[in-house]
Design a protein around this motif. Structure first.
Motif, short mmCIF file in Angstrom:
data_model
loop_
_atom_site.label_atom_id
_atom_site.label_comp_id
_atom_site.label_asym_id
_atom_site.label_seq_id
_atom_site.Cartn_x
_atom_site.Cartn_y
_atom_site.Cartn_z
N ARG A 16 -65.57 25.28 -41.34
CA ARG A 16 -65.65 23.87 -41.00
C ARG A 16 -66.91 23.19 -41.52
O ARG A 16 -67.08 22.00 -41.34
N ASN A 17 -67.79 23.96 -42.18
CA ASN A 17 -68.97 23.33 -42.78
C ASN A 17 -68.70 22.87 -44.20
O ASN A 17 -69.58 22.38 -44.87
N ILE A 18 -67.48 23.05 -44.66
CA ILE A 18 -67.13 22.65 -46.01
C ILE A 18 -66.90 21.14 -46.04
O ILE A 18 -66.12 20.60 -45.27
N HIS A 19 -67.62 20.47 -46.93
CA HIS A 19 -67.48 19.01 -47.05
C HIS A 19 -66.40 18.69 -48.08
O HIS A 19 -66.37 19.26 -49.17
N VAL A 20 -65.49 17.81 -47.72
CA VAL A 20 -64.42 17.41 -48.62
C VAL A 20 -64.45 15.90 -48.78
O VAL A 20 -64.36 15.16 -47.80
N ASP A 21 -64.57 15.45 -50.01
CA ASP A 21 -64.56 14.04 -50.32
C ASP A 21 -63.10 13.63 -50.57
O ASP A 21 -62.46 14.13 -51.48
N PRO A 22 -62.56 12.72 -49.74
CA PRO A 22 -61.15 12.30 -49.92
C PRO A 22 -60.86 11.78 -51.32
O PRO A 22 -59.74 11.97 -51.84
N ALA A 23 -61.84 11.13 -51.95
CA ALA A 23 -61.63 10.61 -53.31
C ALA A 23 -61.42 11.75 -54.30
O ALA A 23 -60.59 11.67 -55.21
N VAL A 24 -62.19 12.84 -54.11
CA VAL A 24 -62.04 14.00 -54.99
C VAL A 24 -60.69 14.67 -54.74
O VAL A 24 -60.01 15.10 -55.68
N GLU A 25 -60.29 14.74 -53.46
CA GLU A 25 -59.00 15.35 -53.14
C GLU A 25 -57.86 14.59 -53.80
O GLU A 25 -56.93 15.20 -54.35
N LYS A 26 -57.92 13.27 -53.77
CA LYS A 26 -56.89 12.46 -54.42
C LYS A 26 -56.87 12.73 -55.93
O LYS A 26 -55.81 12.78 -56.55
N GLU A 80 -66.16 21.06 -59.07
CA GLU A 80 -66.07 20.39 -57.76
C GLU A 80 -64.62 20.28 -57.30
O GLU A 80 -64.29 20.53 -56.13
N GLU A 81 -63.73 19.95 -58.23
CA GLU A 81 -62.31 19.81 -57.89
C GLU A 81 -61.70 21.16 -57.54
O GLU A 81 -60.83 21.25 -56.65
N GLN A 82 -62.15 22.23 -58.20
CA GLN A 82 -61.65 23.55 -57.87
C GLN A 82 -62.06 23.96 -56.46
O GLN A 82 -61.29 24.61 -55.74
N GLU A 83 -63.27 23.57 -56.04
CA GLU A 83 -63.72 23.87 -54.68
C GLU A 83 -62.87 23.12 -53.65
O GLU A 83 -62.50 23.67 -52.61
N VAL A 84 -62.53 21.88 -53.95
CA VAL A 84 -61.66 21.11 -53.06
C VAL A 84 -60.27 21.75 -53.01
O VAL A 84 -59.65 21.83 -51.95
N ALA A 85 -59.79 22.21 -54.16
CA ALA A 85 -58.49 22.89 -54.20
C ALA A 85 -58.49 24.14 -53.34
O ALA A 85 -57.53 24.44 -52.64
N ARG A 86 -59.63 24.88 -53.38
CA ARG A 86 -59.74 26.09 -52.54
C ARG A 86 -59.73 25.71 -51.06
O ARG A 86 -59.10 26.39 -50.24
N THR A 87 -60.40 24.62 -50.72
CA THR A 87 -60.44 24.17 -49.34
C THR A 87 -59.05 23.75 -48.86
O THR A 87 -58.67 24.02 -47.72
N ARG A 88 -58.28 23.12 -49.74
CA ARG A 88 -56.91 22.75 -49.39
C ARG A 88 -56.06 23.98 -49.13
O ARG A 88 -55.20 23.99 -48.25
N ALA A 89 -56.32 25.06 -49.90
CA ALA A 89 -55.59 26.30 -49.67
C ALA A 89 -55.93 26.89 -48.30
O ALA A 89 -55.07 27.41 -47.59
#
Length: 486
Positions: free
Chosen positions: A20-30, A231-240
């Motif tokens: 839960r300490n992982i920061h996710v930017d909604p703009a990057v996720e989109k 950065e986008e790969q990290e967000v992709a990992r968080t989505r997984a």
């Protein structure tokens, strides 16, 4: 709290405790989703398009004179259709290979084999040779096509996957539409090689080319996609992690045997598999017999090839529109019920009417119901599983049971029952209506499960936590189960 901040909080709060300490930017996720849509989805859609083109073009080959050149009887032609689905059933277990073998390697192997088998059909000079080609074509496609929706679940969340599966499966009616137009162009020429042989060559070569493309460009999982930044790969990992509560990279190469057993005993997996069986009776017969049905209406063989295309273009549009609606409303069952009824009505018109215009309209309704119904069945089974292993087993069961339907469907239109094929039309109508009834039953069962989840949550967590969970896609790893998509 702003909308973006609220979305960011919801994503982080849905993660397991240690992440839960992982920061996710909604703009990057989109941006990640947009890149997946433009770089990953078009490739799997193209692969499925050539897959369906290669399996269903035998109907166009038949209209172009294949049986006459090979001295085939009607019974032998029926076996050319049926043989495809026997290895397709026997090798359905290979859907689990997507979780064991890196997807880019598995895709290359299966696509190359079926492409080669498709091209070799052009060299067959007897029925036995054609049967052998159809066998290997089916075995390879069984290892590919059924597993792609499962692969898509590695890349997209539950609320996102329906539209992407719709885009993927809409390649089937698009391929049928394209096959009709392409067959019209090929069979209108006069070359030294038989038109149907040329058609197998022209429509088989793209698979061989795409096999190589997939080997180099198909990502095994989103966080390994080369078209994503670090950065986008990290967000992709968080989505997984959000989707399954584990490192997304671990999704390939592992299988939980306990969850395999649980998925096999789950009633919802059997209900939806029976729905797929019913739809597949019609799904398998309509593309290969549409040119024949049109020809028996009085159209020439050439015109029948061309007129088979428009109904499938409507089906292509319906696949994408209905999966988008189901994603937005999270009411996939109601969409499937409506589509099955629409397809059933189309077959009733084909069975009861004699006017050519009305019967042609019946083909439009049947195509607009059958293909989109299956496009929504696939994400429904993936929507309502808690883990990757359960998704894989649920999908494999769906395919094993469902692919028995074409064994019946491909034998419903013997030439002895031309020109109306009344028995075949009524059988397909009955199965479409039965699929609607099964969808009603499954939706009722899923609603009952959801009420049980709510009761369990009320006993364990406070009202604030319940409100938060309703704003998110509930994660099974949090301990209370998740909401089924109705």
């Amino acid at each position: 709290m702003s909308t973006d901040k609220a979305q960011e909080y919801h994503l982080e709060s849905a993660l397991p405790e240690g992440n839960r300490n992982i920061h996710v930017d909604p703009a990057v996720e989109k941006r990640v989703i947009r890149k997946l849509d433009w770089n990953f989805v078009p490739l799997v859609v193209a692969l499925y398009l050539v897959s369906f083109l290669d399996r269903s073009n035998i109907g166009n080959a038949e209209t172009a004179g294949m049986s006459k050149d090979l001295n085939e009887t009607d019974a032998q032609y029926q076996w050319l259709l049926t043989i495809f689905y026997i290895p397709y059933i026997l090798f359905e277990w290979m859907a689990l290979m997507w979780k064991i073998v890196p997807p880019h390697i598995w895709t290359f192997a299966t696509v190359f084999v079926w492409g080669l088998a498709s091209v070799l059909q052009s060299a067959a000079f007897n029925w036995q040779g054609m049967m052998a080609c159809r066998f290997f074509l089916a075995a390879a496609e069984a290892g590919f096509s059924p597993g792609i929706p499962y692969l898509l679940s590695f890349f997209y969340l539950r609320k996102e996957i329906g539209l992407r599966i719709g885009l993927f499966l809409s390649a089937a009616p698009l391929a049928t539409c394209f096959a009709g137009a392409l067959a019209y162009g090929i069979t209108s020429g006069h070359l030294d090689i038989a038109n149907w042989r040329l058609m197998f060559i022209v429509e088989g070569i793209p698979a061989l080319i795409l096999a190589v493309v997939a080997f180099f460009f198909l990502p095994d999982c989103p966080e390994k996609a080369r078209f994503l930044t670090e950065e986008e790969q990290e967000v992709a990992r968080t989505r997984a992690i959000r989707q399954v509560g584990e490192d997304g990279a671990a999704r390939v190469g592992s299988l939980d045997l306990r969850e395999v057993g649980e998925a096999l005993l789950d009633p919802k997996n059997w209900l939806i598999a029976l729905m797929f069986f019913c739809c597949n009776v019609s799904f398998s017969s309509l593309p290969v017999f549409t040119p024949t049905i049109l020809q028996e209406m009085g159209f020439s063989a050439l015109d029948a090839q061309g007129l088979s295309a428009p109904p499938y273009f409507l089906s292509f549009v319906m696949c994408n529109v209905t999966t988008w609606i189901a994603d937005r409303t999270q009411q996939r069952g109601l969409v499937i019920i409506t589509l099955c009824m629409l397809g059933g009505i189309g077959y009733v018109l084909l069975a009861t009417c004699r006017a050519v215009a009305i019967r042609y309209a019946g083909i439009f309704l049947a195509a607009a119901g059958i293909f989109p119904a299956i496009s929504n069945i696939f994400p429904w089974v993936l929507n309502n599983q808690g883990t990757d292993t359960k998704r894989g087993v649920g999908f494999a069961l769906l395919q094993v049971v469902g692919q028995c339907g074409p064994i019946l469907g491909t034998r419903l239109y013997p030439s002895s029952e031309a020109p109306l094929f009344i028995k075949g039309q009524w059988v397909c109508a009955a199965f479409m209506f039965l699929s609607a009834l099964l969808a009603i039953s499954l939706r009722t069962y899923l609603d009952w499960q959801n009420k049980g989840f709510e009761k369990k949550e009320n006993e364990v967590v406070g009202a604030t936590d319940i409100d938060r969970k309703r704003d998110n896609v509930a994660v099974e790893n949090e301990g209370y189960g998740f909401r089924n998509v109705l």
